[in-house]
Design an enzyme around this catalytic site. Structure first.
Site, PDB file in Angstrom:
ATOM      1  N   SER A 113      -3.587 -34.621 -22.138  1.00  0.00           N
ATOM      2  CA  SER A 113      -3.523 -35.659 -23.168  1.00  0.00           C
ATOM      3  C   SER A 113      -4.935 -36.078 -23.572  1.00  0.00           C
ATOM      4  O   SER A 113      -5.754 -35.232 -23.938  1.00  0.00           O
ATOM      5  CB  SER A 113      -2.686 -36.845 -22.663  1.00  0.00           C
ATOM      6  OG  SER A 113      -2.387 -37.734 -23.713  1.00  0.00           O
TER       7      SER A 113
ATOM      8  N   GLU B  95      -0.907 -29.199 -28.443  1.00  0.00           N
ATOM      9  CA  GLU B  95       0.329 -29.950 -28.180  1.00  0.00           C
ATOM     10  C   GLU B  95       0.058 -31.405 -28.499  1.00  0.00           C
ATOM     11  O   GLU B  95      -1.089 -31.833 -28.590  1.00  0.00           O
ATOM     12  CB  GLU B  95       0.785 -29.758 -26.730  1.00  0.00           C
ATOM     13  CG  GLU B  95      -0.171 -30.296 -25.675  1.00  0.00           C
ATOM     14  CD  GLU B  95       0.053 -31.770 -25.328  1.00  0.00           C
ATOM     15  OE1 GLU B  95       1.195 -32.249 -25.383  1.00  0.00           O
ATOM     16  OE2 GLU B  95      -0.941 -32.449 -25.015  1.00  0.00           O
TER      17      GLU B  95
ATOM     18  N   HIS C  67       3.129 -32.800 -22.567  1.00  0.00           N
ATOM     19  CA  HIS C  67       3.508 -34.116 -22.056  1.00  0.00           C
ATOM     20  C   HIS C  67       4.890 -34.157 -21.413  1.00  0.00           C
ATOM     21  O   HIS C  67       5.307 -35.207 -20.924  1.00  0.00           O
ATOM     22  CB  HIS C  67       3.470 -35.143 -23.194  1.00  0.00           C
ATOM     23  CG  HIS C  67       2.097 -35.596 -23.576  1.00  0.00           C
ATOM     24  ND1 HIS C  67       1.187 -34.776 -24.205  1.00  0.00           N
ATOM     25  CD2 HIS C  67       1.477 -36.799 -23.417  1.00  0.00           C
ATOM     26  CE1 HIS C  67       0.071 -35.446 -24.436  1.00  0.00           C
ATOM     27  NE2 HIS C  67       0.217 -36.675 -23.965  1.00  0.00           N
TER      28      HIS C  67
END
Length: 334
Positions: free
Chosen positions: A112, A234, A302
């Site tokens: 992230s 992503e 995630h």
């Protein structure tokens, strides 16, 4: 390139909070995550901001940088893992002790918002970094998902392999529960990876969280996208309009003219705004017929479980056999 040493059971794993204060706002999940890794035989070393909170972050920029640097400079810590992501890990980049990492390479892992640190460290030092689980967010999950995440963690980081073929998890989830009241495993969905392309594509894996990369794009901390790279991207909790903007940004920067293939990870709780379209649909629209092979739905993202992806190493996507493999070194033997 610089390679960290493989992790051994009994080694010390240091954890830090470069952005959101997960150890403060999710103490129950943090406790569960810490116990899980300790039960696997590792010693955990807490960063100095453990339990601290400054609203949206764990501490000031300088405090967060110092937390990371203390772990980097500790010769007994062999792996440094983020507790969670957030929004502003890029603030730390000018203050990271890159020279200490060059002198004592160690495993740096997270995902992230931590993408900024993973790519920044790789760009500044050549150290292979790892897009993978974060302590609280990943190892605080319940079995069987946490066990599958740990299986990938151990296979990738505790081995002396120079090649590795990924296995698709049978199930996955992005169902959201309150972290402090969750007391059982989440429901799951059947898994699927889609291989849109032909033949074999080989290249360097580079990338991470797409939204985070925008915060270092064009700086000395963003590795240059090279011809033939395999781009891992992503995102999480975004609306379709934001995803379109992010993909269009890559198009405007000429990224899709260079890359050999794209690995598009699952998007946690994607908001299609009633369109019925997926992130893959958006990407294909932005590409507008441009022939870029795509592996869609890869579980380094995630969602749970999470697979570990070394950044900066050579990989191969075989679109005929529908496999993804690592084909070059990512660790040194102990």
């Amino acid at each position: 390139m610089i390679f960290p040493k493989a992790l051994k059971v009994g080694d010390k794993i240091g954890f830090f909070s470069p952005s959101s204060p997960a150890t403060a706002f999710a103490p129950n999940r943090f406790k569960r995550a810490k116990f899980y890794l300790e039960s696997q035989g590792f010693q955990l070393v807490e960063g100095q901001l453990t339990g601290c909170s400054d609203s949206y972050r764990s501490g000031s920029i300088q405090e967060r940088a110092e937390e990371l640097n203390r772990l980097i400079r500790d010769p007994e810590v062999r792996c440094i893992m983020s507790t969670i992501g957030g929004s502003n890990s890029n603030s730390l980049l000018p203050y990271v002790d890159y020279e200490a990492l060059r002198n004592d390479p160690k495993i740096i892992i997270g995902y992230s918002d931590v993408t900024a640190l993973l790519l920044g460290i790789y760009a500044q030092t050549g150290l292979i970094t790892f897009y993978g689980p974060a302590l609280v967010a990943s190892f605080g999950e319940f079995p069987p998902l946490v066990e599958e995440t740990f299986k990938s963690f151990k296979e990738i980081l505790c081995s002396n392999l120079e090649s590795y073929k990924y296995t698709m998890p049978m199930a996955w989830t992005d169902i959201k529960h309150d972290w402090e009241t969750q007391d059982s495993a989440k429901p799951t969905y059947s898994n699927e990876w889609q291989f849109l392309g032909r033949g074999q594509i080989r290249g360097r894996i580079i990338g991470g969280n797409l939204n985070t990369m925008a915060g270092i794009w064009g700086s000395q901390y963003m590795p240059e996208i090279r011809s033939g790279d395999i781009l891992l991207i992503e995102d999480s909790l975004k609306g379709i309009e934001t995803v379109e903007r992010s993909f269009a940004h890559l198009m405007a920067c000429g990224v899709f003219e260079k890359v050999g293939a794209i690995i598009l990870g699952k998007h946690e709780l994607f908001n299609d705004k009633g369109t019925g379209r997926t992130p893959l649909d958006v990407l294909l629209e932005v590409l507008n017929g441009k022939n870029v092979p795509i592996l869609y739905g890869f579980d380094s993202c995630h969602t749970h479980p999470m697979l570990v992806t070394p950044l900066g190493v050579q990989a191969c996507i075989d679109f005929e056999r529908q496999t993804l493999s690592l084909e070059s070194q990512w660790l040194l033997a102990n």
